[in-house]
Design a protein around this motif. Sequence first.
Motif: not given
Length: 385
Positions: A187-215
């Motif tokens: 419920n506290e939405r803690t940024i756990t180590e597990s979530r950090k891994k997921g967030m990092r992968i999402i950030a990577e996908m976002n970087k790639a997508l921004q080149t094609a469909i910015p914003n």
Amino acid sequence: MTTAEIIESFHSYKEETLKGRYITQKDIQPLITQWATKLDVEQLGVSENKLPIHLIKIGTGTKKLLFWSQMHGNESTTTKALFDLFHFLDDSANKLSEKILKECTLYIIPMLNPDGALAYTRVNYNGIDLNRDAQNLEESESKIFKAVVYNVKPLVAFNLHGQRTIFSAGNTTNSAIVSFLSPASNNERTITESRKKGMRIIAEMNKALQTAIPNCVGRYDDGFNINCTGDTMEYNGYTTILFEAGHHPNDYEREVTRKWMYLSLITALKFIAETGLSIENYEAYFDIPENGKLFKDIIIRNYPINGEKFDVALQYQETLVDKNLRFIPIVAQIETQIIENGHIEFNCDLDKVEISNVIEKQEIETKIDYLSINDEKFSVFPIKK
Ligand SMILES: [Zn+2]
């Protein structure tokens, strides 16, 4: 392989037999049979109405990754992208594919809810939303899924969905063509180590997508709900990523968004294969704006009703008619001013517009038969502009 090269490769690896929004078990069965000659294919069991549910295994690496699509039966875009991905991975001349298959083993359930897919519904045969059944586990599909998680114990889990046309990337006039979420585990939405891994992968996908469909990439609110599959997965310590294939302008068949899902999946696999699960710069996840709900399918501005001007919003209702998917326009809103944006807009001060049966404000929630724009009559939807 660069992002541009991955995008470029889509057309050579696309599974041409799958197209449009209505994808059923019958559509993918011939492909599963074909791939079974090369890949490890297992029937996990059957759905509540006795349709088969399959698991396809590919790769030999130690990093185990689990993917499931069409948990919601009417969300088929990611299923198409998975079959495109198979062709990409199957190309032995492709160095990136070779690297991914050496580092990772992919466990893929292409259609978890085949009854919902057949009926073109979010829910399963018993009317249950499988993405709210993670604790009750009452449905066959949920039990099958839980057993796979238990057997595979994935390093990363890919929860593949599709979203409606209403979402904007932040409070902007850009459609959220793709959305992601790193689900919370409490419920506290803690940024756990597990979530950090997921967030990092999402950030990577976002970087790639921004080149094609910015914003045009959004992220979902991470409010915790233990009944949701992704939240339960994180609660149990599995890094999980929610993917949502959304609306690319004029692409109601989701054939363009399919390419962005293909790009996202390969980008995530490339990152996991090449760099492991680094969490460095995971904060870039928070640069992705939270989704707003700022879109309607069609907005007609300044429409005259009884001598006054109103904005009229139409929203498509996706309906099966004789086993074909139809987009039926429904009057969603009639207001003096509608603040949302239309994926398509008309202005009656500039164009001559007639909406078949909008004569009074009471016409809300009714289906319209046709739309006439400058004396051209449209009765087949979606229309393009
Ligand atoms: Zn969904």
